[in-house]
Design a protein around this motif. Structure first.
Motif, mmCIF file in Angstrom:
data_model
loop_
_atom_site.group_PDB
_atom_site.id
_atom_site.type_symbol
_atom_site.label_atom_id
_atom_site.label_comp_id
_atom_site.label_asym_id
_atom_site.label_seq_id
_atom_site.Cartn_x
_atom_site.Cartn_y
_atom_site.Cartn_z
ATOM 1 N N CYS A 126 0.830 -1.210 0.000
ATOM 2 C CA CYS A 126 0.000 0.000 0.000
ATOM 3 C C CYS A 126 0.865 1.262 0.000
ATOM 4 O O CYS A 126 0.493 2.275 -0.595
ATOM 5 N N ARG A 127 2.010 1.205 0.643
ATOM 6 C CA ARG A 127 2.900 2.368 0.650
ATOM 7 C C ARG A 127 3.520 2.606 -0.720
ATOM 8 O O ARG A 127 3.934 3.716 -1.037
ATOM 9 N N SER A 128 3.578 1.567 -1.537
ATOM 10 C CA SER A 128 4.162 1.715 -2.867
ATOM 11 C C SER A 128 3.253 2.485 -3.810
ATOM 12 O O SER A 128 3.664 2.853 -4.908
ATOM 13 N N ALA A 129 1.997 2.688 -3.395
ATOM 14 C CA ALA A 129 0.976 3.385 -4.200
ATOM 15 C C ALA A 129 0.521 2.565 -5.397
ATOM 16 O O ALA A 129 -0.227 3.053 -6.232
ATOM 17 N N HIS A 130 0.966 1.305 -5.496
ATOM 18 C CA HIS A 130 0.550 0.447 -6.603
ATOM 19 C C HIS A 130 -0.519 -0.560 -6.185
ATOM 20 O O HIS A 130 -1.053 -1.285 -7.013
ATOM 21 N N ARG A 131 -0.810 -0.644 -4.885
ATOM 22 C CA ARG A 131 -1.811 -1.573 -4.384
ATOM 23 C C ARG A 131 -2.682 -0.842 -3.369
ATOM 24 O O ARG A 131 -2.233 0.068 -2.680
ATOM 25 N N ARG A 132 -3.947 -1.270 -3.276
ATOM 26 C CA ARG A 132 -4.851 -0.726 -2.273
ATOM 27 C C ARG A 132 -5.516 -1.887 -1.546
ATOM 28 O O ARG A 132 -5.738 -2.947 -2.135
ATOM 29 N N ALA A 133 -5.820 -1.687 -0.275
ATOM 30 C CA ALA A 133 -6.372 -2.781 0.526
ATOM 31 C C ALA A 133 -7.557 -2.296 1.342
ATOM 32 O O ALA A 133 -7.609 -1.148 1.784
#
Length: 208
Positions: A126-133
């Protein structure tokens, strides 16, 4: 018209609708099947993985396609929903490697148990901004103050309260009344589960 000093338009508020977006689901038990039924009217492309494939007639009714390997399903999905039980095999199943197989921008929704996901791997993704949870389950639970999911960006986590609605409380109260009434009448417990040859069958349990 638009307020003074502002331009009228969708701009950064635009969002993607669920229709036609590929959605994958790991786990097609009772809850998983209900979710597939509710998603079908939106016109989503529905994929699912489970250790037991549902029968062909139900697949056609749900409009869902079976994926034999979860690793093959993950790269195809814009949304991944977890509905499996927590077992020795599923504990920590969605780790750094599994998450890396998913699309950039994927939304991961955990309807199962918090422990099926690797806590730190989810926070890093989530911190990578490429995934959301998103989800309503944590591990451990209650979550300590330093739990990384409390502070990670791109999340829609809730503290295991999604089922606490007025309707749910009314249903639970009614069920409690029905069970107490059945016991007092000696009629058995409604909807009790019996395990018969490895399968669950709904039968009343007599009260002595």
């Amino acid at each position: 018209g638009a307020p003074p000093g502002r331009r009228w338009g969708a701009g950064p508020r635009r969002r993607r609708a669920p229709g036609l977006r590929p959605g994958g689901q790991d786990g097609a038990g009772r809850i998983g099947r209900l979710l597939l039924q509710r998603l079908k009217p939106f016109g989503c492309t529905l994929l699912y993985h489970d250790r037991l494939r549902v029968d062909a007639a139900l697949e056609e009714e749900l409009g869902a396609a079976f994926e034999e390997e979860v690793d093959a399903m993950l790269p195809k999905c814009d949304v991944v929903v977890l509905n499996m039980p927590l077992t020795d095999k599923t504990r920590g199943m969605f780790d750094k490697e599994k998450i890396a197989k998913m699309k950039r921008g994927v939304i991961i929704v955990n309807n199962a148990r918090g422990a099926v996901m690797d806590t730190q791997a989810v926070a890093d993704a989530c911190r990578s901004a490429h995934r959301r949870a998103g989800g309503d389950v944590w591990y451990p639970q209650p979550a300590p103050k330093d739990h990384p999911w409390r502070y990670m960006p791109n999340n829609a986590m809730t503290p295991h309260i999604s089922g606490i609605t007025i309707d749910a409380q009314v249903s639970r109260s009614l069920l409690c009344f029905q069970v107490r009434y059945a016991v007092l009448q000696g009629a058995g417990l409604p909807g009790a589960q019996l395990h018969c040859q490895g399968r669950q069958a709904r039968q009343p349990v007599p009260v002595k």
